[in-house]
Motif scaffolding. Sequence first.
Motif, PDB file in Angstrom:
ATOM      1  N   ALA C  56      29.499  26.841  53.131  1.00 52.11           N
ATOM      2  CA  ALA C  56      29.383  27.555  54.394  1.00 52.11           C
ATOM      3  C   ALA C  56      28.274  28.588  54.215  1.00 52.11           C
ATOM      4  CB  ALA C  56      30.699  28.226  54.747  1.00 52.11           C
ATOM      5  N   TYR C  57      27.356  28.621  55.159  1.00 56.01           N
ATOM      6  CA  TYR C  57      26.242  29.570  55.101  1.00 56.01           C
ATOM      7  C   TYR C  57      26.406  30.647  56.151  1.00 56.01           C
ATOM      8  CZ  TYR C  57      23.497  26.551  52.039  1.00 56.01           C
ATOM      9  OH  TYR C  57      23.044  25.828  50.980  1.00 56.01           O
ATOM     10  N   GLU C  58      26.013  31.843  55.755  1.00 51.28           N
ATOM     11  CA  GLU C  58      26.015  32.974  56.671  1.00 51.28           C
ATOM     12  C   GLU C  58      24.626  33.606  56.576  1.00 51.28           C
ATOM     13  OE1 GLU C  58      29.357  35.613  56.003  1.00 51.28           O
ATOM     14  OE2 GLU C  58      28.063  37.353  56.296  1.00 51.28           O
ATOM     15  N   ALA C  59      24.141  34.164  57.663  1.00 52.31           N
ATOM     16  CA  ALA C  59      22.810  34.784  57.629  1.00 52.31           C
ATOM     17  C   ALA C  59      22.808  36.080  58.424  1.00 52.31           C
ATOM     18  CB  ALA C  59      21.763  33.849  58.219  1.00 52.31           C
ATOM     19  N   TYR C  60      21.929  36.960  58.042  1.00 54.30           N
ATOM     20  CA  TYR C  60      21.558  38.101  58.873  1.00 54.30           C
ATOM     21  C   TYR C  60      20.385  37.557  59.692  1.00 54.30           C
ATOM     22  CZ  TYR C  60      20.034  43.023  59.668  1.00 54.30           C
ATOM     23  OH  TYR C  60      19.679  44.243  60.202  1.00 54.30           O
ATOM     24  N   LYS C  90      20.202  26.106  58.305  1.00 49.60           N
ATOM     25  CA  LYS C  90      21.490  25.972  58.993  1.00 49.60           C
ATOM     26  C   LYS C  90      22.425  27.099  58.554  1.00 49.60           C
ATOM     27  CE  LYS C  90      25.065  22.561  60.054  1.00 49.60           C
ATOM     28  NZ  LYS C  90      25.932  23.677  60.450  1.00 49.60           N
ATOM     29  N   ILE C  91      23.276  27.543  59.470  1.00 50.50           N
ATOM     30  CA  ILE C  91      24.390  28.402  59.079  1.00 50.50           C
ATOM     31  C   ILE C  91      25.696  27.723  59.505  1.00 50.50           C
ATOM     32  CG2 ILE C  91      23.228  30.625  58.986  1.00 50.50           C
ATOM     33  CD1 ILE C  91      24.129  31.118  61.864  1.00 50.50           C
ATOM     34  N   GLY C  92      26.805  28.245  58.996  1.00 49.99           N
ATOM     35  CA  GLY C  92      28.096  27.586  59.233  1.00 49.99           C
ATOM     36  C   GLY C  92      28.321  26.513  58.182  1.00 49.99           C
ATOM     37  N   ASP C  93      29.226  25.596  58.489  1.00 47.20           N
ATOM     38  CA  ASP C  93      29.575  24.567  57.501  1.00 47.20           C
ATOM     39  C   ASP C  93      28.428  23.613  57.240  1.00 47.20           C
ATOM     40  OD1 ASP C  93      32.052  25.552  57.112  1.00 47.20           O
ATOM     41  OD2 ASP C  93      33.067  24.154  58.481  1.00 47.20           O
ATOM     42  N   CYS C  94      28.332  23.197  56.002  1.00 49.06           N
ATOM     43  CA  CYS C  94      27.302  22.235  55.619  1.00 49.06           C
ATOM     44  C   CYS C  94      27.936  21.288  54.589  1.00 49.06           C
ATOM     45  CB  CYS C  94      26.106  22.990  55.053  1.00 49.06           C
ATOM     46  SG  CYS C  94      24.622  22.003  54.998  1.00 49.06           S
ATOM     47  N   PRO C  95      28.611  20.241  55.074  1.00 50.76           N
ATOM     48  CA  PRO C  95      29.342  19.347  54.168  1.00 50.76           C
ATOM     49  C   PRO C  95      28.408  18.607  53.200  1.00 50.76           C
ATOM     50  CG  PRO C  95      29.906  18.933  56.479  1.00 50.76           C
ATOM     51  CD  PRO C  95      28.721  19.838  56.466  1.00 50.76           C
ATOM     52  N   LYS C 132      25.475  31.716  50.721  1.00 49.14           N
ATOM     53  CA  LYS C 132      26.164  30.436  50.624  1.00 49.14           C
ATOM     54  C   LYS C 132      27.505  30.652  49.968  1.00 49.14           C
ATOM     55  CE  LYS C 132      24.181  27.756  47.475  1.00 49.14           C
ATOM     56  NZ  LYS C 132      23.175  26.762  47.048  1.00 49.14           N
ATOM     57  N   LYS C 133      28.549  30.123  50.591  1.00 48.68           N
ATOM     58  CA  LYS C 133      29.870  30.140  49.976  1.00 48.68           C
ATOM     59  C   LYS C 133      30.223  28.707  49.621  1.00 48.68           C
ATOM     60  CE  LYS C 133      33.448  32.730  51.589  1.00 48.68           C
ATOM     61  NZ  LYS C 133      34.398  33.128  52.647  1.00 48.68           N
ATOM     62  N   GLU C 134      30.549  28.473  48.356  1.00 43.55           N
ATOM     63  CA  GLU C 134      30.949  27.124  47.951  1.00 43.55           C
ATOM     64  C   GLU C 134      32.464  27.050  48.004  1.00 43.55           C
ATOM     65  OE1 GLU C 134      29.194  26.029  44.178  1.00 43.55           O
ATOM     66  OE2 GLU C 134      27.328  25.445  45.147  1.00 43.55           O
ATOM     67  N   ILE C 135      32.957  25.992  48.627  1.00 45.45           N
ATOM     68  CA  ILE C 135      34.395  25.789  48.747  1.00 45.45           C
ATOM     69  C   ILE C 135      34.723  24.538  47.944  1.00 45.45           C
ATOM     70  CG2 ILE C 135      36.273  25.307  50.381  1.00 45.45           C
ATOM     71  CD1 ILE C 135      33.978  26.839  52.341  1.00 45.45           C
ATOM     72  N   TYR C 136      35.562  24.718  46.905  1.00 50.88           N
ATOM     73  CA  TYR C 136      35.830  23.634  45.957  1.00 50.88           C
ATOM     74  C   TYR C 136      37.126  22.923  46.272  1.00 50.88           C
ATOM     75  CZ  TYR C 136      32.513  26.419  43.247  1.00 50.88           C
ATOM     76  OH  TYR C 136      31.422  27.126  42.835  1.00 50.88           O
ATOM     77  N   THR C 137      37.193  21.658  45.937  1.00 51.00           N
ATOM     78  CA  THR C 137      38.473  20.980  45.798  1.00 51.00           C
ATOM     79  C   THR C 137      38.839  21.136  44.330  1.00 51.00           C
ATOM     80  OG1 THR C 137      37.248  18.946  45.399  1.00 51.00           O
ATOM     81  CG2 THR C 137      38.103  19.282  47.608  1.00 51.00           C
TER      82      THR C 137
END
Lengths: 85, 85, 157, 157
Positions: C56-60, C90-95, C132-137
């Motif tokens: 998931a990406y976030e930006a200023y 891109k911001i938001g989810d990025c699968p 960038k936030k990495e979300i793991y399984t």
Amino acid sequence: MTQKFTVLYFASAKDAAKTDSDTFEWSVGITSAALTRQLLARHPALDHVLKTSMFAVNMEYMDQDQSWTVQPGDEIAIIPPVSGG
Amino acid sequence: MTQKFTVLYFASAKDAAKTDSDTFEWSVGITSAALTRQLLARHPALDHVLKTSMFAVNMEYMDQDQSWTVQPGDEIAIIPPVSGG
Amino acid sequence: MASPATAHKDFVKITDDVISLDEVAKLVRDPKAGAISTFSGTTRDNFEDKEVKTLAYEAYAPMAEQTMKQLINNARAKWNDLIHVAIYHKIGDCPVGETSVVIAVSSGHRRQGLEATAWLIDELKVQIPIWKKEIYTNGGPEGTDGGEVWKANNTLP
Amino acid sequence: MASPATAHKDFVKITDDVISLDEVAKLVRDPKAGAISTFSGTTRDNFEDKEVKTLAYEAYAPMAEQTMKQLINNARAKWNDLIHVAIYHKIGDCPVGETSVVIAVSSGHRRQGLEATAWLIDELKVQIPIWKKEIYTNGGPEGTDGGEVWKANNTLP
């Protein structure tokens, strides 16, 4: 049965030879030097082109500094300086 | 009229502050050091984040080695280590 | 006589939408261009042996776009053959498999465009306020949460 | 556990059709890829102040495709992070603004993909049996022929 080999002309070689290919009769032991003489005998206009071209035999570039021998069925190509991209 | 300035939090700073922005009342001559103290007073959890973050003022990075003075209406952002791309 | 010189154009965008490489590359097309170089960042399914479910990406966003423009100006100062330059993030989810960033550069000849593209992505990664936030399984039963972490780009490519 | 390693794929093509950057870039997508680098060669409207009307490309197609594959093998020997590699080259007419060649490389991380892309286009230009004829307008009345010439790539980029 007469054995043959093919010579393909591309780009400026095709313009000089006014054809895109020729068939030559193969004779035992014909070398790259003899091939060059045969090419010039058939197409004198190739003289200038051959000075800057490479040979490819069966789609592999040949070392320009080494002599080689034509085999029956070979596909030989005259490769003028390339300009892809 | 009370004058104000805004602080924006992103990424780990937002997680630590549990909000994406705050408004502070501006007082004459407030410096970057005093701002840091005000931020920590309001959000003690920012302590760790601020150690590795940069400040941006009105969308320009500030030199971390130089003090600066907050102006009324400034938009100040806490920029944790970036990771775009 | 060749046609008159084109005005150089810059395109920068922080967007929620899926980024199309073709669309961004089309922005930089030009009759004076002999080369279009692009770089796309895509989400890998792994990071140091951990399986990544999504990013998931976030930006200023306004500062990110302004900083991208400054970056392009700096690139133009280093490489004078650049024509148009586009940077989309891109911001938001990025699968996994999806595109997070596209850089496209047109240039008269290829060398400067290729160099500028590599430089722009390097600089973007250290200068632009995007996170960038990495979300793991965690490799356990489907749907089990493997945690998440805000990344920091290291300065090495 | 990350998913199993992908088989590396190579795609080479000499084609009469218009080349779509998106299509070629899609060939190299992979869940293991963090980066997709591309290079497109496009027809410039000028060469040394002469106005180019169109380019025509000719290839020794089977040898060109075989040589492209060898080139990709050589790239893989130099850069071990490459995943999939695609090289498409158009033959026939290629009017101003159109794409003559696309190279697309996916890689785990960006550096090797960017380097390999630059290397592949350099090597393509000196090794692959493809020839370009430039057809000029001479700046006179519409339709006047400005001549044509078979180009030779010089070895400098």
